[in-house]
Write an enzyme that holds these catalytic residues in place. Structure first.
Site, short mmCIF file in Angstrom:
data_model
loop_
_atom_site.label_atom_id
_atom_site.label_comp_id
_atom_site.label_asym_id
_atom_site.label_seq_id
_atom_site.Cartn_x
_atom_site.Cartn_y
_atom_site.Cartn_z
CE1 TYR A 128 -2.99 -3.10 0.32
CE2 TYR A 128 -3.46 -2.50 2.59
CZ TYR A 128 -3.65 -3.33 1.51
OH TYR A 128 -4.51 -4.40 1.62
CG HIS A 143 -1.03 -8.85 -0.07
ND1 HIS A 143 -0.61 -7.59 0.25
CD2 HIS A 143 -2.31 -8.71 -0.48
CE1 HIS A 143 -1.58 -6.73 0.02
NE2 HIS A 143 -2.61 -7.38 -0.42
P1 NAP Z 1 -13.71 -1.14 0.34
O1 NAP Z 1 -13.47 -0.97 1.76
O2 NAP Z 1 -14.63 -2.22 -0.14
O3 NAP Z 1 -14.20 0.26 -0.28
C1 NAP Z 1 -13.49 1.42 -0.08
C2 NAP Z 1 -14.11 2.47 -0.95
O4 NAP Z 1 -15.45 2.70 -0.51
C3 NAP Z 1 -13.37 3.79 -0.90
O5 NAP Z 1 -13.24 4.28 -2.21
C4 NAP Z 1 -14.29 4.68 -0.07
O6 NAP Z 1 -14.26 6.00 -0.54
C5 NAP Z 1 -15.64 4.08 -0.27
N1 NAP Z 1 -16.47 4.20 0.94
C6 NAP Z 1 -16.21 3.72 2.17
N2 NAP Z 1 -17.21 4.01 3.02
C7 NAP Z 1 -18.15 4.70 2.29
C8 NAP Z 1 -19.40 5.31 2.61
N3 NAP Z 1 -19.92 5.23 3.84
N4 NAP Z 1 -20.07 5.95 1.63
C9 NAP Z 1 -19.56 6.05 0.37
N5 NAP Z 1 -18.36 5.50 0.01
C10 NAP Z 1 -17.66 4.83 0.97
O7 NAP Z 1 -12.41 -1.36 -0.56
P2 NAP Z 1 -10.88 -1.47 -0.42
O8 NAP Z 1 -10.23 -0.18 0.02
O9 NAP Z 1 -10.45 -2.09 -1.72
O10 NAP Z 1 -10.69 -2.55 0.68
C11 NAP Z 1 -10.74 -2.21 2.05
C12 NAP Z 1 -9.49 -2.58 2.72
O11 NAP Z 1 -9.31 -4.01 2.64
C13 NAP Z 1 -8.28 -1.94 2.08
O12 NAP Z 1 -8.02 -0.65 2.58
C14 NAP Z 1 -7.25 -2.94 2.43
O13 NAP Z 1 -6.77 -2.60 3.71
C15 NAP Z 1 -7.99 -4.27 2.44
N6 NAP Z 1 -7.84 -5.08 1.19
C16 NAP Z 1 -7.06 -6.13 1.21
C17 NAP Z 1 -6.90 -6.87 0.07
C18 NAP Z 1 -6.01 -8.05 0.10
O14 NAP Z 1 -5.82 -8.73 -0.92
N7 NAP Z 1 -5.47 -8.36 1.24
C19 NAP Z 1 -7.55 -6.58 -1.10
C20 NAP Z 1 -8.37 -5.50 -1.09
C21 NAP Z 1 -8.50 -4.76 0.07
P3 NAP Z 1 -13.94 7.24 0.47
O15 NAP Z 1 -12.49 7.16 0.77
O16 NAP Z 1 -14.36 8.41 -0.35
O17 NAP Z 1 -14.81 7.01 1.67
#
Ligand code: NAP
Length: 251
Positions: free
Chosen positions: A52, A115
């Site tokens: 990240y 990962h």
């Molecule tokens: P997510 O949590 O599914 O979605 C995040 C997105 O949703 C952001 O663009 C955010 O925008 C938006 N969002 C969040 N709350 C909201 C709300 N209440 N209303 C409107 N929009 C909202 O996606 P992600 O960031 O891909 O995944 C989450 C976490 O999981 C990551 O940060 C990471 O730590 C982890 N992850 C891990 C892996 C892996 O392979 N290990 C893969 C993917 C993700 P805003 O910033 O504008 O709120």
């Protein structure tokens, strides 16, 4: 672990991400405020990774009272010069943990996940990463180990053999349902990623998309924690209130 954790991709990386809208990486004050707000909302889980960008480094610099937090980081993937690179060797695993400890300014990591590059089975069967993590756990540098998997087979193996699984759960992806069922039977830790489909659920302000998505994530009893990424304080507050309604009523 609090039922909602803060995902920190957007603290350190804005290249090759799959969010619906472009964004600016928040400055130090904005990150400090997001961390303080998280604490006020009862959130104690932070999800980061070497992949990240500067996320780990920034958390190490800006986090106060480290012992109040559950820090989840990862090994296996690096993101350098705009490109992802995977390496699951024993040597790189040890070096990655040493670097994460230094960047995060700490002497232990609460959870370290492999990962996955997509080929869970090969990583599990042919690479040294999980054995190396086990040794680092025995040495006291890591408290719990597991894998962020991409296949049902990989998830089922991890549930049997590691402490924590990071699984996908949203209404468009049911791949990990059997994994969660087994985790519940074995009482293993379950952390959910992609609960908001990286922001691709219907996110209009006050709309039902976020509520429905969170409802769906917590409709499985195996779920301990949803990692949701956000750099918007209003979204963070909304998510925390909705999750506490769901999890308080389940108690
Ligand atoms: P997510 O949590 O599914 O979605 C995040 C997105 O949703 C952001 O663009 C955010 O925008 C938006 N969002 C969040 N709350 C909201 C709300 N209440 N209303 C409107 N929009 C909202 O996606 P992600 O960031 O891909 O995944 C989450 C976490 O999981 C990551 O940060 C990471 O730590 C982890 N992850 C891990 C892996 C892996 O392979 N290990 C893969 C993917 C993700 P805003 O910033 O504008 O709120």
């Amino acid at each position: 672990m609090s039922p909602l954790g803060l995902g920190t991709v957007k603290f350190g990386r804005d290249q090759q991400v799959k969010y619906p809208w472009s964004f600016e990486i928040p400055d130090d004050n904005a990150v400090r405020e997001l961390l303080a707000l998280s604490r006020d909302l009862g959130i104690n889980v932070l999800d980061t990774a070497p992949a990240y960008g500067s996320s780990e480094q920034r958390l190490g610099q800006l986090l106060t009272q480290r012992h109040d937090w559950v820090i989840v980081s990862k090994v296996g993937e690096a993101f350098e010069n705009g490109q992802s690179r995977f390496d699951f060797s024993a040597q790189t695993t040890r070096q990655t943990i040493e670097r994460s400890l230094k960047k995060l300014n700490t002497d232990y990591l609460d959870v370290v996940l492999v990962h996955s590059d997509g080929d869970d089975q090969r990583v599990i069967e042919q690479e040294d990463v999980l054995e190396s993590l086990q040794q680092l756990k025995q040495a006291g540098l890591i408290r719990a180990i597991g894998m962020s998997t991409k296949t049902t087979t990989g998830g089922l193996w991890c549930v049997e053999h590691t402490d924590v699984i990071m699984a996908t759960r949203n209404s468009s992806d049911h791949t990990d349902d059997p994994v969660l069922d087994r985790a519940l039977e074995l009482n293993k830790g379950v952390v959910i990623k992609k609960g908001l489909q990286s922001g691709h659920v219907d996110t209009k302000a006050g709309g039902s998309g976020i509520e429905e998505a969170l409802n769906y994530v917590f409709s499985h009893d195996a779920v301990n924690c949803l990692i949701a990424g956000t750099i918007n304080p209003k979204h963070l507050t909304q998510n925390a209130h909705l999750v506490s309604q769901l999890t308080d009523s389940a108690d």
